[in-house]
Scaffold this active site. Structure first.
Site, PDB file in Angstrom:
ATOM      1  N   GLY A  53       0.775  -1.243   0.000  1.00  8.68           N
ATOM      2  CA  GLY A  53       0.000   0.000   0.000  1.00  8.68           C
ATOM      3  C   GLY A  53       0.800   1.284   0.000  1.00  8.68           C
ATOM      4  N   SER A  54       2.049   1.222  -0.460  1.00  2.00           N
ATOM      5  CA  SER A  54       2.818   2.473  -0.463  1.00  2.00           C
ATOM      6  C   SER A  54       2.254   3.463  -1.490  1.00  2.00           C
ATOM      7  CB  SER A  54       4.306   2.217  -0.686  1.00  2.00           C
ATOM      8  OG  SER A  54       4.555   1.772  -1.993  1.00  2.00           O
TER       9      SER A  54
ATOM     10  N   LEU B 173      -4.756  -7.226  -6.811  1.00  2.00           N
ATOM     11  CA  LEU B 173      -4.404  -8.411  -7.607  1.00  2.00           C
ATOM     12  C   LEU B 173      -5.586  -9.169  -8.210  1.00  2.00           C
ATOM     13  CD1 LEU B 173      -1.438  -9.869  -5.510  1.00  2.00           C
ATOM     14  CD2 LEU B 173      -1.378  -8.397  -7.525  1.00  2.00           C
TER      15      LEU B 173
ATOM     16  N   LEU C 235      -8.928  -9.901 -10.522  1.00  2.00           N
ATOM     17  CA  LEU C 235      -9.563  -9.430 -11.750  1.00  2.00           C
ATOM     18  C   LEU C 235     -10.880  -8.716 -11.406  1.00  2.00           C
ATOM     19  CD1 LEU C 235      -8.908  -9.809 -14.792  1.00  2.00           C
ATOM     20  CD2 LEU C 235     -10.478 -11.748 -14.773  1.00  2.00           C
ATOM     21  N   ILE C 236     -11.142  -7.601 -12.079  1.00  2.00           N
ATOM     22  CA  ILE C 236     -12.369  -6.847 -11.789  1.00  2.00           C
ATOM     23  C   ILE C 236     -13.539  -7.497 -12.529  1.00  2.00           C
ATOM     24  CG2 ILE C 236     -13.494  -4.589 -11.976  1.00  2.00           C
ATOM     25  CD1 ILE C 236     -11.124  -4.671 -10.004  1.00  2.00           C
TER      26      ILE C 236
ATOM     27  N   HIS D 147       0.485  -0.492 -13.539  1.00  2.00           N
ATOM     28  CA  HIS D 147       1.229  -1.734 -13.763  1.00  2.00           C
ATOM     29  C   HIS D 147       2.717  -1.403 -13.813  1.00  2.00           C
ATOM     30  CE1 HIS D 147       1.666  -5.886 -14.945  1.00  2.00           C
ATOM     31  NE2 HIS D 147       2.582  -5.489 -15.814  1.00  2.00           N
TER      32      HIS D 147
ATOM     33  N   ASP E  14      -4.579  -6.277 -17.150  1.00  2.00           N
ATOM     34  CA  ASP E  14      -3.581  -5.364 -17.740  1.00  2.00           C
ATOM     35  C   ASP E  14      -3.802  -5.095 -19.228  1.00  2.00           C
ATOM     36  OD1 ASP E  14      -2.277  -5.528 -15.227  1.00  2.00           O
ATOM     37  OD2 ASP E  14      -1.249  -7.353 -15.868  1.00  2.00           O
TER      38      ASP E  14
HETATM   39  C1  GRF Z   1       3.266  -1.431  -7.559  1.00  2.00           C
HETATM   40  O1  GRF Z   1       4.526  -1.574  -8.135  1.00  2.00           O
HETATM   41  C2  GRF Z   1       2.176  -1.504  -8.590  1.00  2.00           C
HETATM   42  O2  GRF Z   1       2.557  -1.065  -9.832  1.00  2.00           O
HETATM   43  C3  GRF Z   1       1.901  -2.967  -8.658  1.00  2.00           C
HETATM   44  O3  GRF Z   1       2.034  -3.433  -7.352  1.00  2.00           O
HETATM   45  C4  GRF Z   1       2.931  -2.595  -6.643  1.00  2.00           C
HETATM   46  C5  GRF Z   1       2.222  -2.168  -5.399  1.00  2.00           C
HETATM   47  O4  GRF Z   1       3.099  -1.551  -4.496  1.00  2.00           O
HETATM   48  N1  GRF Z   1       0.650  -3.225  -9.322  1.00  2.00           N
HETATM   49  P1  GRF Z   1       2.521  -0.863  -3.180  1.00  2.00           P
HETATM   50  O5  GRF Z   1       1.610  -1.879  -2.512  1.00  2.00           O
HETATM   51  O6  GRF Z   1       1.774   0.359  -3.591  1.00  2.00           O
HETATM   52  O7  GRF Z   1       3.710  -0.551  -2.335  1.00  2.00           O
END
Ligand code: GRF
Length: 188
Positions: A12-13, A85, A87-88, A104, A145
């Site tokens: 979640g960064s 992660l 699928l919607i 992505h 994607d």
């Molecule tokens: C990111 O690199 C994003 O592109 C990918 O998953 C990662 C998530 O990182 N889909 P974080 O959880 O936001 O740190």
């Protein structure tokens, strides 16, 4: 007032970065952070930021209207997938046409699709000796994607690049561009 819902499955960064970016913007609100993963780091980050969270199940997501109803009730203008992660489902895409975006960690259309997430992406990019990688922000459709690309940025890989170093560079690009792209979409 524009409202964003943030979906994440892990650390979640990006959620934290987006929330921090909009904190001082009186026109943008984040009513809800949603996750499928009760152990996701994003829950603690959201709590620290004072954001409401919701953990949902596969049944909630794929076999009920629950999430769509909540998003509608909150008056969500844009759904942002930030490391989400699952699928919607088609029902949700139909309920929010061109209002769901994903980030992505590679230059789509390469290195996307089922199973292409996190370190799997970076390992494949390095194994294929790609000269460049980067980020893609795109609309979400029924496939992983695959939706229309909104924004990409790229950089050259270093000779000694590792999946870890690549992930760090990708994250920096994400922090830089993702909030600004969201801001722009909200103005449209
Ligand atoms: C990111 O690199 C994003 O592109 C990918 O998953 C990662 C998530 O990182 N889909 P974080 O959880 O936001 O740190």
């Amino acid at each position: 007032m524009k409202k964003i819902a943030l979906f994440a499955s892990g650390n979640g960064s990006n959620v934290q970065r987006i929330a921090t970016f909009f904190k001082t913007n009186p026109d943008v609100e984040i009513p809800l952070v949603l996750t499928n993963n009760p152990g996701a780091g994003v829950l603690q980050r959201a709590k620290n930021l004072g954001l409401n969270t919701l953990v949902f199940s596969k049944d909630d997501f794929y076999h009920s209207q629950k999430i769509i109803d909540i998003l509608n009730r909150e008056g969500i203008d844009l759904v942002v997938l930030a490391g989400f992660l699952w699928l919607i489902p088609a029902t949700m895409i139909a309920a929010f046409p061109n209002k769901i975006i994903n980030i992505h960690p590679a230059l789509l259309p390469k290195y996307g699709g089922k199973g292409m997430y996190g370190h799997h992406v970076h390992e494949a990019v390095i194994a294929n000796k790609e000269k460049k990688s980067g980020i893609t922000i795109h609309y979400v459709n029924e496939k992983y994607d695959d939706g229309q690309i909104i924004f990409q940025s790229s950089f050259d890989l270093a000779a000694e690049e590792t999946p870890q170093s690549l992930a760090e560079k990708i994250h920096l690009q994400e922090y830089e561009h993702f909030p600004k792209v969201i801001e722009k979409l909200l103005k449209n």
